[in-house]
Design a protein around this motif. Structure first.
Motif, short mmCIF file in Angstrom:
data_model
loop_
_atom_site.label_atom_id
_atom_site.label_comp_id
_atom_site.label_asym_id
_atom_site.label_seq_id
_atom_site.Cartn_x
_atom_site.Cartn_y
_atom_site.Cartn_z
N CYS A 73 70.09 -31.15 3.94
CA CYS A 73 69.62 -31.47 2.59
C CYS A 73 70.60 -32.49 2.03
N PHE A 75 69.52 -35.67 -0.68
CA PHE A 75 69.06 -35.88 -2.04
C PHE A 75 67.94 -34.92 -2.44
N GLY A 76 67.40 -34.16 -1.48
CA GLY A 76 66.39 -33.15 -1.77
C GLY A 76 64.98 -33.68 -1.92
N ILE A 77 64.73 -34.89 -1.49
CA ILE A 77 63.41 -35.51 -1.66
C ILE A 77 62.35 -34.73 -0.88
N ARG A 80 62.10 -31.00 -2.31
CA ARG A 80 61.36 -30.92 -3.58
C ARG A 80 59.87 -31.07 -3.37
N LYS A 84 57.36 -28.02 -4.18
CA LYS A 84 56.31 -28.20 -5.19
C LYS A 84 54.93 -27.86 -4.62
N GLY A 105 73.44 -33.97 -4.39
CA GLY A 105 72.60 -33.39 -5.44
C GLY A 105 71.27 -32.79 -5.06
N GLY A 106 70.89 -32.82 -3.80
CA GLY A 106 69.58 -32.30 -3.40
C GLY A 106 69.39 -30.82 -3.64
N LYS A 108 70.68 -28.97 -6.01
CA LYS A 108 70.43 -28.77 -7.45
C LYS A 108 69.01 -29.21 -7.82
N GLU A 109 68.53 -30.29 -7.21
CA GLU A 109 67.17 -30.76 -7.50
C GLU A 109 66.12 -29.73 -7.08
N ILE A 110 66.32 -29.11 -5.94
CA ILE A 110 65.39 -28.08 -5.47
C ILE A 110 65.49 -26.84 -6.36
N LYS A 112 66.22 -26.71 -9.45
CA LYS A 112 65.61 -26.97 -10.76
C LYS A 112 64.15 -26.50 -10.80
#
Length: 142
Positions: A73, A75-77, A80, A84, A105-106, A108-110, A112
């Motif tokens: 992981c 950036f978590g693109i 995410r 989703k 940061g990936g 944290k993005e996931i 969120k």
């Protein structure tokens, strides 16, 4: 991405926990034997390879709790987009990785999205080059 590098760990987790394995495939072709496919229509570009992929998962119901497993992981693109898609179908989802580059940061993005994440190795910092690289690791996150 999901379809290749996460399979060895996913298989081991499935066997150890006595839970079914619902593998994925890159692309949107659905094998004839798959009765309940979940298609992730969003084309996702891999940070590692730069190539874009769509994903199809087998045997996923809205009542399921799914643990998605991948190798890295950043950036978590990808994470995410996949999370989703599962959440939109009403599936309870968590995500596990071999390695999380937490400095990118990936994770944290996931998270969120309300998706719990787990990783074996966290990389807090990476700097320098091959001759003088500096890597600061984090403990596993379970």
């Amino acid at each position: 991405g999901i379809a290749n590098c996460g399979i060895p760990l996913a298989t081991a987790v499935s066997q150890e926990m006595g839970l079914p394995l619902a593998p994925s495939r890159k692309g949107n072709a659905i094998p004839g034997s798959w009765r309940k496919p979940l298609i992730v229509n969003e084309s996702v570009a891999s940070f590692t390879t730069g190539t874009a992929s769509q994903f199809v998962f087998n045997s996923v119901d809205s009542s399921d709790h799914v643990l998605l497993i991948d190798d890295y992981c950043a950036f978590g693109i990808t994470g995410r987009a996949l999370a989703k898609a599962f959440l939109e179908k009403g599936v309870n989802v968590s995500f596990a990785f071999y390695v999380a580059k937490t400095f990118q940061g990936g994770i944290k993005e996931i998270e969120k999205l309300g998706v719990p994440t787990f990783y074996v190795v966290g990389i807090k910092e990476f700097s320098g080059d091959q001759s003088a690289a500096k890597i600061i690791l984090e403990p596993p996150h379970f």
